[in-house]
Write a protein that holds these residues in place. Structure first.
Motif, PDB file in Angstrom:
ATOM      1  N   ALA A   1      75.649 100.577  67.394  1.00 33.69           N
ATOM      2  CA  ALA A   1      75.577  99.342  66.601  1.00 33.69           C
ATOM      3  C   ALA A   1      76.417  98.246  67.241  1.00 33.69           C
ATOM      4  O   ALA A   1      75.989  97.086  67.328  1.00 33.69           O
ATOM      5  CB  ALA A   1      76.038  99.613  65.172  1.00 33.69           C
ATOM      6  N   GLY A   2      77.612  98.597  67.703  1.00 31.76           N
ATOM      7  CA  GLY A   2      78.443  97.615  68.391  1.00 31.76           C
ATOM      8  C   GLY A   2      77.809  97.130  69.685  1.00 31.76           C
ATOM      9  O   GLY A   2      77.826  95.933  69.996  1.00 31.76           O
ATOM     10  N   LEU A   3      77.225  98.046  70.420  1.00 27.19           N
ATOM     11  CA  LEU A   3      76.532  97.681  71.660  1.00 27.19           C
ATOM     12  C   LEU A   3      75.404  96.702  71.381  1.00 27.19           C
ATOM     13  O   LEU A   3      75.255  95.698  72.086  1.00 27.19           O
ATOM     14  CB  LEU A   3      75.978  98.944  72.327  1.00 27.19           C
ATOM     15  CG  LEU A   3      75.047  98.721  73.516  1.00 27.19           C
ATOM     16  CD1 LEU A   3      75.868  98.442  74.756  1.00 27.19           C
ATOM     17  CD2 LEU A   3      74.147  99.909  73.717  1.00 27.19           C
ATOM     18  N   GLN A   4      74.633  96.963  70.360  1.00 26.24           N
ATOM     19  CA  GLN A   4      73.517  96.080  70.051  1.00 26.24           C
ATOM     20  C   GLN A   4      73.991  94.726  69.540  1.00 26.24           C
ATOM     21  O   GLN A   4      73.357  93.707  69.806  1.00 26.24           O
ATOM     22  CB  GLN A   4      72.584  96.755  69.045  1.00 26.24           C
ATOM     23  CG  GLN A   4      71.837  97.902  69.678  1.00 26.24           C
ATOM     24  CD  GLN A   4      70.904  98.603  68.729  1.00 26.24           C
ATOM     25  OE1 GLN A   4      70.772  98.230  67.576  1.00 26.24           O
ATOM     26  NE2 GLN A   4      70.249  99.644  69.223  1.00 26.24           N
ATOM     27  N   LEU A   5      75.105  94.687  68.821  1.00 26.55           N
ATOM     28  CA  LEU A   5      75.652  93.397  68.393  1.00 26.55           C
ATOM     29  C   LEU A   5      76.024  92.540  69.594  1.00 26.55           C
ATOM     30  O   LEU A   5      75.778  91.330  69.609  1.00 26.55           O
ATOM     31  CB  LEU A   5      76.876  93.605  67.500  1.00 26.55           C
ATOM     32  CG  LEU A   5      76.603  93.887  66.034  1.00 26.55           C
ATOM     33  CD1 LEU A   5      77.898  94.256  65.333  1.00 26.55           C
ATOM     34  CD2 LEU A   5      75.973  92.698  65.366  1.00 26.55           C
ATOM     35  N   PHE A   6      76.644  93.143  70.585  1.00 29.71           N
ATOM     36  CA  PHE A   6      77.096  92.368  71.732  1.00 29.71           C
ATOM     37  C   PHE A   6      75.992  92.100  72.745  1.00 29.71           C
ATOM     38  O   PHE A   6      75.920  91.011  73.308  1.00 29.71           O
ATOM     39  CB  PHE A   6      78.272  93.069  72.423  1.00 29.71           C
ATOM     40  CG  PHE A   6      79.554  92.908  71.677  1.00 29.71           C
ATOM     41  CD1 PHE A   6      80.266  91.724  71.747  1.00 29.71           C
ATOM     42  CD2 PHE A   6      80.045  93.925  70.887  1.00 29.71           C
ATOM     43  CE1 PHE A   6      81.442  91.561  71.054  1.00 29.71           C
ATOM     44  CE2 PHE A   6      81.220  93.774  70.183  1.00 29.71           C
ATOM     45  CZ  PHE A   6      81.919  92.587  70.261  1.00 29.71           C
ATOM     46  N   MET A   7      75.106  93.067  72.979  1.00 28.74           N
ATOM     47  CA  MET A   7      74.106  92.920  74.032  1.00 28.74           C
ATOM     48  C   MET A   7      72.865  92.157  73.581  1.00 28.74           C
ATOM     49  O   MET A   7      72.307  91.381  74.358  1.00 28.74           O
ATOM     50  CB  MET A   7      73.681  94.294  74.556  1.00 28.74           C
ATOM     51  CG  MET A   7      74.804  95.081  75.182  1.00 28.74           C
ATOM     52  SD  MET A   7      75.511  94.269  76.597  1.00 28.74           S
ATOM     53  CE  MET A   7      74.500  94.938  77.866  1.00 28.74           C
TER      54      MET A   7
END
Length: 97
Positions: free
Chosen positions: A52-58
């Motif tokens: 989820a964090g990866l998708q928020l940033f990427m």
């Protein structure tokens, strides 16, 4: 209309591949390991939070733009409100009459 063609989207492809790796890692842990149920749940939950964090940033470009810091604060506030709502609901359903 702005022209946003900057070439090949390397960071989005990298994020997509990394999301696939995290998904298949969770699938592998769930189906191919002999760990205890609680351990599997914790590993899958941790991988889900990382993804989820990866998708928020990427993909959602959380830190980009003029108000990147306020977007981050808004997301943290949203996560806090969701956690309080879920925890409060579980508390009321468990101990309420």
């Amino acid at each position: 209309m702005d022209n946003h063609t900057k070439g090949f989207p390397k960071s989005q492809v990298f994020g997509f591949v990394l999301s696939l790796v995290l998904t298949f890692a969770a699938l592998f842990v769930a189906l191919k390991t002999s760990l205890s149920f609680n351990t599997i749940i914790w590993i899958i939950g941790t991988l889900a939070i990382v993804q989820a964090g990866l998708q928020l940033f990427m993909f959602m470009h959380l830190k980009e733009g003029e108000d990147g810091n306020s977007q981050t604060i808004n997301v943290i506030y949203g996560v806090f409100i969701a956690a309080v709502t879920v925890a409060g609901s579980i508390w009321v359903m468990s101990f309420g009459m």
